[in-house]
Design an enzyme around this catalytic site. Structure first.
Site, PDB file in Angstrom:
ATOM      1  N   THR A   1       0.849  -1.192   0.000  1.00 51.84           N
ATOM      2  CA  THR A   1       0.000   0.000   0.000  1.00 51.84           C
ATOM      3  C   THR A   1       0.882   1.238   0.000  1.00 51.84           C
ATOM      4  OG1 THR A   1      -1.790  -1.110   1.190  1.00 51.84           O
ATOM      5  CG2 THR A   1      -1.784   1.292   1.230  1.00 51.84           C
TER       6      THR A   1
ATOM      7  N   PHE B   1       1.106   5.182   0.789  1.00 54.06           N
ATOM      8  CA  PHE B   1       0.520   6.237   1.601  1.00 54.06           C
ATOM      9  C   PHE B   1       1.136   7.577   1.226  1.00 54.06           C
ATOM     10  CE2 PHE B   1       0.058   2.394   4.050  1.00 54.06           C
ATOM     11  CZ  PHE B   1      -1.113   2.533   4.767  1.00 54.06           C
TER      12      PHE B   1
END
Length: 279
Positions: A174, A176
């Site tokens: 992921t 960010f």
């Protein structure tokens, strides 16, 4: 009361966003928030210094609504962080793996570990939040139940790790962005620089094609371009883009000038060092 700076994130303690905060800003106090909007408001209101917001995942694509929230936030991207999503099977102390017949987890984690669950005959049940499911399990005596979450969640809620890295694909990561009240365009970074912006093209034929031409002719690498509707209108489309380079670089400046000519709106959301894990 701590005097450390704070970084806000959405989710319960032990979430992957929490892990991102600890990895990227270990000297900060991590502040859990119920929603992305609350995390943004915490920074705007001065309750937190930074916000850690997930933008996209290598398996599931962009995070819903985040592209709409970023331009409206009034905040600025000052860094990016990549977190490898490592899924652990957690259970109450003394529970054996063969006793687990049901696990709860956020909806996106269940298909990521489908192979492991099938192999062990475990049923997956969707939960609103994996770290929240870990907290709930620690508070209840639920025989035969476990959760899929981060090892960090296990440490926080006193659960045992029965299996680690059970995700089906090892690339699950992921991305960010770290957001602040003030921009910081002074840094260059050891691994390159990124610029993120949003724009709306003018309502003329081939406007998007012409607007993108400046990046090609000036040798600017666009790593991301996504469109989304504005205010539910089919005619007003906004674009979110990431490029390599700094707006002060000559080739980027020329490309942005050409883009500006074909747009009704152009807003830079952040200029920040590229995370080394990007490459």
């Amino acid at each position: 009361m701590t005097n450390r700076p704070r970084i806000a994130f959405q989710g319960d303690p032990g979430s992957y966003s929490h892990q991102a905060c600890l990895d990227a800003r270990p000297g900060y106090e991590a502040l859990p928030c119920h929603t992305f909007e609350e995390a943004i408001d915490a920074v705007r209101d001065g309750v937190a210094d930074l916000a850690m917001l997930p933008v996209e995942n290598t398996t599931y694509g962009r995070v819903a609504d985040i592209h709409r929230l970023l331009p409206e936030s009034g905040l600025h991207i000052v860094d990016e962080a990549f977190v490898r999503v490592r899924i652990a099977l957690l259970a109450r102390a003394g529970t054996a793996l063969e006793d687990i017949n049901l696990v709860r987890a956020h909806l996106v984690l269940l298909p990521q570990s489908a192979g492991y669950l099938k192999q062990h005959g475990i049923t997956g049940v969707a939960a609103a939040d994996s770290a929240g499911a870990a907290r709930s399990l620690a508070q209840t005596a639920a025989p035969g139940e476990g959760v899929l979450a981060s090892a960090l969640a296990g440490e926080i809620y006193g659960l045992e790790v029965l299996a680690s890295d059970i995700e089906d694909h090892g690339h699950n990561t992921t991305r960010f962005v770290i957001m602040s009240r003030s921009p910081n365009h002074d840094r260059r970074g050891d691994h390159g620089i990124m610029t993120t912006f949003v724009f709306q093209v003018r309502n003329i034929p081939a406007a998007l094609y012409k607007a993108m031409g400046g990046f090609a002719t000036n040798g600017v690498n666009m790593t991301k371009l996504e469109s989304y509707m504005v205010d539910g209108s089919f005619s007003a489309t906004q674009f979110y883009a990431d490029i390599e380079g700094h707006p002060e670089d000559r080739n980027v400046r020329l490309a942005m000038e050409e883009l500006d000519y074909f747009t009704d709106r152009l807003e830079i959301l952040g200029v920040y060092p590229a995370d080394p894990r990007r490459h």
